[in-house]
Design a protein around this motif. Structure first.
Motif, PDB file in Angstrom:
ATOM      1  N   TYR A  92       0.836  -1.203   0.000  1.00 39.63           N
ATOM      2  CA  TYR A  92       0.000   0.000   0.000  1.00 39.63           C
ATOM      3  C   TYR A  92       0.868   1.250   0.000  1.00 39.63           C
ATOM      4  O   TYR A  92       0.609   2.205  -0.752  1.00 39.63           O
ATOM      5  N   LEU A  93       1.914   1.266   0.845  1.00 40.25           N
ATOM      6  CA  LEU A  93       2.822   2.411   0.882  1.00 40.25           C
ATOM      7  C   LEU A  93       3.466   2.627  -0.485  1.00 40.25           C
ATOM      8  O   LEU A  93       3.540   3.755  -0.986  1.00 40.25           O
ATOM      9  N   THR A  99       2.014   6.336  -7.207  1.00 44.81           N
ATOM     10  CA  THR A  99       0.955   7.079  -7.901  1.00 44.81           C
ATOM     11  C   THR A  99       0.960   8.561  -7.549  1.00 44.81           C
ATOM     12  O   THR A  99       0.243   9.342  -8.162  1.00 44.81           O
ATOM     13  N   GLY A 100       1.741   8.944  -6.544  1.00 42.05           N
ATOM     14  CA  GLY A 100       1.743  10.332  -6.114  1.00 42.05           C
ATOM     15  C   GLY A 100       0.519  10.691  -5.310  1.00 42.05           C
ATOM     16  O   GLY A 100       0.217  11.872  -5.092  1.00 42.05           O
ATOM     17  N   GLY A 101      -0.188   9.678  -4.844  1.00 39.37           N
ATOM     18  CA  GLY A 101      -1.413   9.881  -4.081  1.00 39.37           C
ATOM     19  C   GLY A 101      -2.597   9.282  -4.814  1.00 39.37           C
ATOM     20  O   GLY A 101      -2.672   9.362  -6.042  1.00 39.37           O
ATOM     21  N   CYS A 102      -3.504   8.659  -4.073  1.00 41.66           N
ATOM     22  CA  CYS A 102      -4.664   8.025  -4.707  1.00 41.66           C
ATOM     23  C   CYS A 102      -5.790   7.925  -3.686  1.00 41.66           C
ATOM     24  O   CYS A 102      -5.598   8.190  -2.496  1.00 41.66           O
ATOM     25  N   GLU A 106      -8.994   3.236  -4.989  1.00 41.63           N
ATOM     26  CA  GLU A 106      -7.956   2.955  -5.983  1.00 41.63           C
ATOM     27  C   GLU A 106      -6.852   2.071  -5.417  1.00 41.63           C
ATOM     28  O   GLU A 106      -6.430   1.106  -6.063  1.00 41.63           O
ATOM     29  N   ILE A 107      -6.385   2.366  -4.212  1.00 36.68           N
ATOM     30  CA  ILE A 107      -5.283   1.577  -3.647  1.00 36.68           C
ATOM     31  C   ILE A 107      -5.761   0.187  -3.236  1.00 36.68           C
ATOM     32  O   ILE A 107      -5.015  -0.789  -3.336  1.00 36.68           O
ATOM     33  N   HIS A 113      -7.727  -6.430  -2.995  1.00 33.87           N
ATOM     34  CA  HIS A 113      -8.229  -6.701  -1.655  1.00 33.87           C
ATOM     35  C   HIS A 113      -9.731  -6.441  -1.598  1.00 33.87           C
ATOM     36  O   HIS A 113     -10.265  -5.628  -2.359  1.00 33.87           O
ATOM     37  N   GLU A 114     -10.385  -7.129  -0.689  1.00 33.38           N
ATOM     38  CA  GLU A 114     -11.754  -6.761  -0.357  1.00 33.38           C
ATOM     39  C   GLU A 114     -11.720  -5.443   0.430  1.00 33.38           C
ATOM     40  O   GLU A 114     -10.709  -5.105   1.047  1.00 33.38           O
TER      41      GLU A 114
END
Length: 215
Positions: A92-93, A99-102, A106-107, A113-114
């Motif tokens: 996740y990190l 992505t420069g933030g999401c 989206e992540i 993942h559920e």
């Protein structure tokens, strides 16, 4: 020319033609699949031989599961020094940084993942100060996740150990084999991701019908 190898190949082809059932493919791809099965059946590991009616698909499923467990163990070793993060925390990190933030959705989708599982990871990262959330300028109802300075320090501190883990996971595959495996895994990923995102309520029979229709 290696005539012994050619004779062996012709022998396999003769056996393939003699044993072929109406359900088997009648082309080069079908023969290659048969040949792979015959070679694979000679494996020194008795647990991985074709026995009791096992199919290629069953063994693929088994080996993918095994590889996941091997990789999970190596990655856990790589992340031990970080203390603050788990395997999911790392992915996740890394995704938020790349992505420069999401958004949260989206992540979560990026990591297959559920929603409940993904929200637990996000909450843990927020509580540890590794990420922060702000209002999404495109949608005020949504939150945008950004990696913090602390999060970047933790993430960057794992890269070298993760590189070592990836080399171990690749094992003794040569470059050509790595590219072949990457191609096959990507092909499966590109097929399965839409099913994960759009067919979550579909039963196995429905999913199997989609697989058959796509062949």
């Amino acid at each position: 020319m290696n005539y012994a190898l050619l004779q062996e190949l012709i022998g396999h082809l003769a056996n393939y033609e003699a044993q072929r059932s109406p359900l088997q493919r009648k082309d080069m791809e079908g023969f290659v699949a048969y040949l792979n099965q015959q070679v694979f059946a000679k494996s020194s590991d008795p647990e991985l031989k074709f026995e009791n009616g096992e199919t290629v698909e069953v063994l693929i499923s088994q080996l993918v599961a095994f590889l996941y467990r091997y990789a999970k163990g190596y990655i856990k070793k790589a992340l031990d020094s970080a203390h603050l993060i788990t395997i999911d925390d790392f992915s996740y990190l890394a995704g938020i940084w790349q992505t420069g933030g999401c958004t949260k959705t989206e992540i979560i989708d990026m990591n297959i993942h559920e929603k409940t599982t993904g929200m637990e990871v996000i909450k843990r990262l927020l509580n540890n100060g590794l990420i922060e959330q702000t209002d999404d300028p495109k949608d005020r109802r949504s939150k945008r996740l950004l990696i913090t300075g602390k999060g970047m320090g933790v993430l960057f501190g794992t890269f070298e150990e993760m590189r070592k883990a990836s080399l171990i996971i690749s094992g003794t595959l040569n470059e050509a084999e790595k590219m072949q495996l990457l191609h096959l895994l990507q092909k499966l990923h590109f097929f399965h991701k839409p099913l994960f995102l759009n067919e979550r309520e579909t039963g196995l029979d429905g999913l199997l019908a989609i697989v058959e229709a796509a062949k």
